[in-house]
Write a protein that holds these residues in place. Structure first.
Motif, mmCIF file in Angstrom:
data_model
loop_
_atom_site.group_PDB
_atom_site.id
_atom_site.type_symbol
_atom_site.label_atom_id
_atom_site.label_comp_id
_atom_site.label_asym_id
_atom_site.label_seq_id
_atom_site.Cartn_x
_atom_site.Cartn_y
_atom_site.Cartn_z
ATOM 1 N N ARG A 27 -2.196 5.921 -7.325
ATOM 2 C CA ARG A 27 -3.451 6.489 -7.001
ATOM 3 C C ARG A 27 -4.333 6.967 -8.342
ATOM 4 N NH1 ARG A 27 -3.033 8.251 -0.878
ATOM 5 N NH2 ARG A 27 -2.423 6.252 -0.369
ATOM 6 N N LYS A 28 -3.884 7.541 -9.336
ATOM 7 C CA LYS A 28 -5.061 8.126 -10.448
ATOM 8 C C LYS A 28 -5.861 9.221 -10.035
ATOM 9 C CE LYS A 28 -4.673 4.014 -12.616
ATOM 10 N NZ LYS A 28 -4.436 3.173 -13.742
ATOM 11 N N SER A 53 1.792 -1.040 -0.130
ATOM 12 C CA SER A 53 -0.425 -0.269 -0.400
ATOM 13 C C SER A 53 0.553 1.328 -0.022
ATOM 14 C CB SER A 53 -1.295 0.123 0.930
ATOM 15 O OG SER A 53 -1.824 0.757 0.632
#
Length: 461
Positions: free
Chosen positions: A215-216, A148
């Motif tokens: 994360r776009k 993450s």
């Protein structure tokens, strides 16, 4: 009727017990049963001087850090204030009402000094994992891996584009701690050596962090928090900090699997992960070690024009050839070489070709190779391991594994929402690793406290 006004009256003597004022159902009571800090002084003995003033008790600092990470108190200055005011925090830290709380600067001196040099936080985390194993929460049969992104303490305004960045011009003697750590990790697989591709921007304050837009959304500097968990109860068995790129995250898997084997003698029967870990070399590494890869295969051999893909061709391992749907053979070599260097090497990518005359006369040429004279198929070195993963993906156990993989994602959600670790406070690879270890320790302790809560005691009248 209305009672008398409540007014504080001073008394000469008070009888007060912290034990009586901490609720029996408080989370810290359950956590305290699983915190074993008996070996800390022995572990740190060689990192303290034999002369000078007595230091702050390292066990007190660790207990305060655990309070901060268990309850999402990110600021050390605020942590000291909370421990000073909260009776339950004082009880957990073994502080009486008259005991002074250490200054917040003490944490920085110890975290960047003897705690890091002695790898105390790694020792603390592994002690917690050992307790989880002893309580029967870890079987070691099924493990899951994921990463993450955690935002680094850096911003674009204080950065340099890759065209202008040159690490060779940095003087380590004048550089900040995070920059020196960056220079020390250029040859490590988790950081500099993970990829030769330079990031678009490099931070001046924390150059080891990775500029990413994964994360776009708006890009930012980050580190990757890699978790290896046992899927029985979602216990974190290892954690590793890396750059936020796929090569580094996949490489950390090998590091963590080797480490849990050495430290805890855990060797999983299967490893569960997402497609990012389904590359040929990674699958080959797992199959070679008798670990079943419950991982979707990272495969780009599919075609978008509707023609036959590699999956439509049958592999004949005995004769080292592919068989097309029409029954024709695609071979890598059609004659024996007297020079072994010209023959198959067994490494890299092999090309299998059909005969031109066969393809030209084939009635299915339009479905196979409409724009080429003959069909060609490539086969990578670890294609056998890929096929093992494809076969596993057809089983019922694979469907169960894909559901179990969500336990890792739940831990990351808990990490960011409950523990508040959405952005790092410490800089550099060592700082990121320290925060990830403390957070994973707190999550395992909360897991133990949830499954084995402290027994309720009735108060005496």
């Amino acid at each position: 009727m209305m009672g008398p006004r409540q007014e504080a009256q001073a008394a000469l003597f008070y009888e007060f017990s912290l034990e009586d004022h901490v609720p029996q159902a408080h989370l810290l009571r359950s956590i305290d049963r699983f915190v074993d800090l008996s070996g800390i002084r022995t572990h740190l003995a060689e990192f303290y001087s034999h002369t000078g003033r007595p230091s702050v008790d390292p066990e007190l600092l660790i207990r305060m850090l655990l309070v901060g990470y268990c309850f999402g108190i990110r600021s050390e200055r605020r942590l000291c204030e909370e421990v000073h005011l909260n009776l339950a925090y004082r009880w957990f830290c073994r502080l009486d009402l008259n005991d002074r709380v250490p200054d917040h600067s003490t944490f920085s001196k110890n975290l960047h000094g003897r705690f890091r040099e002695s790898e105390l936080l790694r020792h603390l985390f592994e002690t917690t994992v050992t307790r989880c194993i002893a309580e029967g929460l870890v079987s070691g049969q099924r493990m899951a891996i994921d990463a993450s992104l955690i935002e680094a303490d850096a911003n674009k305004q204080n950065s340099t584009p890759k065209e202008e960045w040159d690490a060779t011009t940095i003087d380590p003697m004048d550089a900040p701690r995070a920059v020196r750590e960056y220079l020390d990790t250029l040859d490590e697989a988790a950081f500099g050596a993970a990829s030769n591709v330079q990031p678009k921007f490099t931070s001046h304050s924390d150059p080891a962090s990775q500029w990413t837009a994964a994360r776009k959304g708006p890009a930012f500097f980050s580190y990757s928090d890699n978790y290896l968990i046992d899927t029985d109860y979602g216990v974190i068995v290892d954690v590793e900090a890396t750059r936020s790129i796929r090569q580094a995250e996949v490489g950390s898997t090998k590091t963590m699997l080797r480490r849990v084997k050495d430290r805890f003698d855990l060797h999983p029967e299967r490893l569960i992960a997402d497609t990012a870990y389904g590359t040929g070399p990674m699958l080959g590494w797992l199959v070679e070690r008798k670990i079943a890869p419950h991982i979707p295969v990272f495969d780009k051999s599919s075609r978008s024009d509707g023609t036959w893909t590699r999956a439509d061709f049958e592999w004949d391992a005995e004769n080292d050839q592919y068989i097309c749907p029409e029954g024709h053979a695609l071979k890598q070599f059609r004659r024996n070489y007297s020079d072994p260097n010209r023959g198959p090497t067994g490494k890299g990518t092999a090309r299998y070709r059909a005969l031109k005359l066969t393809c030209q006369a084939c009635p299915s040429k339009a479905k196979c190779c409409p724009n080429a004279d003959a069909r060609k198929i490539t086969r990578e070195e670890h294609e056998d391991a890929r096929q093992v993963a494809r076969d596993i993906a057809k089983t019922r156990q694979y469907e169960i594994s894909m559901k179990l993989r969500k336990k890792v994602e739940m831990l990351f959600a808990h990490l960011k929402r409950i523990l508040g670790l959405g952005r790092l406070r410490l800089r550099g690879p060592c700082g990121a690793n320290d925060e990830f270890l403390l957070a994973a320790t707190a999550q395992n302790l909360r897991k133990l406290a949830k499954i084995f809560p402290a027994p309720q005691q009735t108060r005496k009248a």
